[in-house]
Design an enzyme around this catalytic site. Structure first.
Site, PDB file in Angstrom:
ATOM      1  N   LYS A 126       0.827  -1.202   0.000  1.00 20.03           N
ATOM      2  CA  LYS A 126       0.000   0.000   0.000  1.00 20.03           C
ATOM      3  C   LYS A 126       0.868   1.260   0.000  1.00 20.03           C
ATOM      4  CE  LYS A 126      -1.899   2.036   3.581  1.00 20.03           C
ATOM      5  NZ  LYS A 126      -2.702   2.379   4.769  1.00 20.03           N
ATOM      6  N   ASP A 145      -6.613   1.111   1.108  1.00 19.81           N
ATOM      7  CA  ASP A 145      -6.616   1.532   2.502  1.00 19.81           C
ATOM      8  C   ASP A 145      -7.929   1.093   3.133  1.00 19.81           C
ATOM      9  OD1 ASP A 145      -8.541   3.316   1.585  1.00 19.81           O
ATOM     10  OD2 ASP A 145      -7.742   4.995   2.731  1.00 19.81           O
TER      11      ASP A 145
END
Length: 227
Positions: A126, A145
């Site tokens: 991420k 997220d």
């Protein structure tokens, strides 16, 4: 959910189109002025709000400049400078060791590949995706997220629970030209409407195509039938 893959692609395209209209200025909310600052801000943002990170980095980026400053700083002092951030002790260690590695292995420059970025302490896929997209203009995937995770499941785009698997599903459904923007749109919508608790389905621009909508349910775009 049993929705055909082709229908989910149509769903994803419609979602992007509607959210772009609702949030035309959607973009990253972390504040930074160079690649290293972005990397540090994203490391700090794990399980912490962007608003809190921006408040903390305002003075952090004034005190520390290049990777040398972070690598040479006593970890206790760096942690104290981050003490309003969640898990500040661990994150101070990640930042210090990442900067050391950047100095020793990358000539002081933030890496520009997924493998090199994820080799840095505290940097997962991420974080690497954010840095690649916004620091290097390289889009290799979709940043998953907490908002993207929640919305993609509620909207029927994935049945997976783990971010890495959710990203794989989304990359098959969301047109690649929207991979970067998809995250920002989900974040804005997740904050404003599709919150973790008590989502405002009555005022949601996606209500009629959302299988989790509180009313009679969403509409299957392929058949026109309720989900």
């Amino acid at each position: 959910m049993g929705t055909p893959r082709e229908t989910r692609r149509e769903q994803a395209e419609e979602i992007v189109e509607r959210l772009e209209e609702a949030y035309p200025d959607s973009t990253i909310s972390l504040r930074y002025s160079n690649r290293l600052e972005l990397l540090i801000a994203v490391i700090l943002s794990a399980q912490c709000t962007d608003e809190r990170v921006n408040t903390e980095t305002e003075h952090l980026f004034e005190k520390y400049d290049g990777p040398e400053d972070y690598a040479n700083a006593p970890q206790e002092e760096l942690a104290e400078d981050l003490n309003s951030i969640t898990y500040y002790n661990s994150k101070a260690g990640y930042i210090k060791e990442s900067c050391r590695k950047i100095l020793e292995e990358h000539d002081g420059e933030v890496p520009d590949t997924m493998s090199d970025l994820t080799d840095l302490p505290g940097v997962g896929r991420k974080t690497a995706n954010v840095v690649l997209q916004h620091a290097h203009d390289v889009v290799e995937g979709i940043v998953v997220d907490t908002h993207v995770q929640r919305l993609s499941r509620r909207l029927g785009l994935t049945e997976e629970e783990y971010p890495a698997k959710i990203e794989v599903d989304l990359m098959e459904l969301v047109p690649d030209g929207y991979w970067q923007q998809f995250t920002h749109l989900c974040i804005d919508h997740g904050r404003a409407v599709c919150t973790a608790r008590n989502p405002d389905c009555d005022d949601c621009v996606l209500a009629d195509i959302c299988p989790s909508e509180k009313g009679d349910g969403g509409i299957d775009l392929a058949s026109g039938e309720p989900w």
